[in-house]
Write a protein that holds these residues in place. Structure first.
Motif, short mmCIF file in Angstrom:
data_model
loop_
_atom_site.label_atom_id
_atom_site.label_comp_id
_atom_site.label_asym_id
_atom_site.label_seq_id
_atom_site.Cartn_x
_atom_site.Cartn_y
_atom_site.Cartn_z
N ALA A 52 0.85 -1.20 0.00
CA ALA A 52 0.00 0.00 0.00
C ALA A 52 0.88 1.25 0.00
N GLY A 53 0.64 2.14 -0.95
CA GLY A 53 1.53 3.29 -1.13
C GLY A 53 2.82 2.80 -1.76
N CYS A 54 2.67 2.07 -2.88
CA CYS A 54 3.80 1.32 -3.45
C CYS A 54 4.82 2.16 -4.21
N SER A 55 4.49 3.41 -4.52
CA SER A 55 5.38 4.27 -5.29
C SER A 55 5.78 3.57 -6.60
N ASN A 81 0.90 -6.80 -9.72
CA ASN A 81 -0.11 -5.97 -10.39
C ASN A 81 -0.19 -4.62 -9.69
N PHE A 82 -0.18 -3.57 -10.49
CA PHE A 82 -0.19 -2.22 -9.92
C PHE A 82 -1.43 -1.47 -10.38
N LYS A 83 -2.04 -0.77 -9.42
CA LYS A 83 -3.25 -0.03 -9.79
C LYS A 83 -3.41 1.22 -8.91
N TRP A 84 -4.15 2.17 -9.47
CA TRP A 84 -4.46 3.40 -8.73
C TRP A 84 -5.48 3.08 -7.65
N HIS A 85 -5.18 3.52 -6.44
CA HIS A 85 -6.13 3.28 -5.34
C HIS A 85 -5.89 4.32 -4.26
N ASP A 86 -6.96 4.94 -3.83
CA ASP A 86 -6.91 5.96 -2.78
C ASP A 86 -7.15 5.26 -1.44
N ILE A 115 -7.61 6.48 1.34
CA ILE A 115 -8.57 7.20 2.18
C ILE A 115 -10.01 6.98 1.69
N ALA A 116 -10.23 7.24 0.41
CA ALA A 116 -11.61 7.21 -0.10
C ALA A 116 -11.88 6.01 -1.01
N GLY A 117 -10.86 5.23 -1.29
CA GLY A 117 -11.01 4.11 -2.23
C GLY A 117 -11.77 2.93 -1.66
N LYS A 118 -12.10 2.01 -2.55
CA LYS A 118 -12.83 0.81 -2.18
C LYS A 118 -11.98 -0.03 -1.21
N LYS A 119 -12.63 -0.60 -0.21
CA LYS A 119 -11.91 -1.44 0.76
C LYS A 119 -11.49 -2.75 0.09
#
Length: 273
Positions: free
Chosen positions: A113-116, A196-201, A203-207
């Motif tokens: 999480a927060g993989c940069s 696999n890399f993907k955009w994910h927030d 704070i507000a993203g899907k759990k």
């Protein structure tokens, strides 16, 4: 309205602008951290105050890209904090592998999480490959890296790295898992397939859920305490029973998660469910 009030109002306007155009939740970050990062771009664009920097953003939309890089900047390299990786290699991953070895479902799911740019995800892929050897392909390994920085995610998907990002890595590992081309080091296709890399927030993203191991290091230090509490509970709920959580060395569990997570190695901030 005095000068301070005007500046406060301009700061609020700037945050609204950033939120709208970058989807970056400014209010969830500690003001001290956020203002420091903004100041970097203000100096770079010769903006004397927030109103001048707002004008820069409106006149030159490309500045948003520079701002995003500064807001999400993260010094990163392979096997950063080697003591933590040592425990993950010697204890954590072997325990996960053992729990799956007799199962028909040989699935190992890891979340960075927060993989940069993906060095954490690929560091874990390398360790798994070294541990499993010829058994590697017999397991369904899925390492998911998430971030809100699209440029960083593009680098992660390409799996291309500089010599600096590989500093301190054993030459044997570099020779085995990387191909050097045009001054870049490209991760092997075999490891790229499991990441696999993907955009994910966060704070507000899907759990998300169903993970055996979650790494989230040096991300939550920038968030306010109430948000940290929420995120740690999200990570707890995202883990399978017996799953592990690894956080940054300067980070501390807060709220309900303190009682729910069991310490595996407190010094290295490794916990389990």
């Amino acid at each position: 309205m005095n000068e301070t009030e005007v500046e406060d109002e301009n700061y609020s306007s700037l945050k609204s602008l950033i939120n709208k155009n970058l989807g970056f939740h400014c209010d969830q970050y500690k003001d001290t951290h956020f203002k420091r990062r903004i100041a970097v771009r203000m100096r770079a664009t010769n903006s004397r105050d927030y109103s001048e920097y707002i004008k820069v953003l409106k006149d030159n939309p490309d500045e948003y890209r520079n701002l995003m890089k500064t807001l999400t900047v993260n010094v990163t390299n392979f096997f950063r904090n080697p003591d933590s990786y040592q425990i993950v290699e010697n204890d954590v991953l072997p325990d996960i592998i053992k729990s799956k070895s007799n199962s028909s479902n040989k699935s190992i799911r890891i979340w960075s999480a927060g993989c940069s740019i993906g060095v954490e995800a690929y560091s874990l892929a390398i360790i798994l490959h070294q541990l499993l050897k010829n058994e590697f392909k017999k397991y369904r390994i899925n390492i998911i890296g998430t971030d809100i920085d699209n440029e960083a995610l593009s680098r992660a998907k390409e799996g291309k790295y500089t010599e600096t990002e590989l500093k301190g890595v054993d030459d044997k590992i570099i020779d085995k898992y990387f191909e050097k081309k045009d001054g870049w080091y490209f991760i092997s296709d075999e490891l790229k397939k499991v990441a696999n890399f993907k955009w994910h927030d966060l704070i507000a993203g899907k759990k998300m859920s169903g993970f055996d191991l979650i790494f989230c290091r040096n991300v939550t230090i920038y968030f306010e305490k109430d948000l940290q509490e929420k995120l740690y509970m999200n990570f707890y709920n995202a883990l399978n029973q017996g799953g592990y959580f690894v956080m940054g060395k300067t980070e501390t569990l807060v709220g309900e998660s303190q009682n729910l997570f069991k310490p595996y190695n407190s010094r290295e901030r490794i916990y389990y469910k």
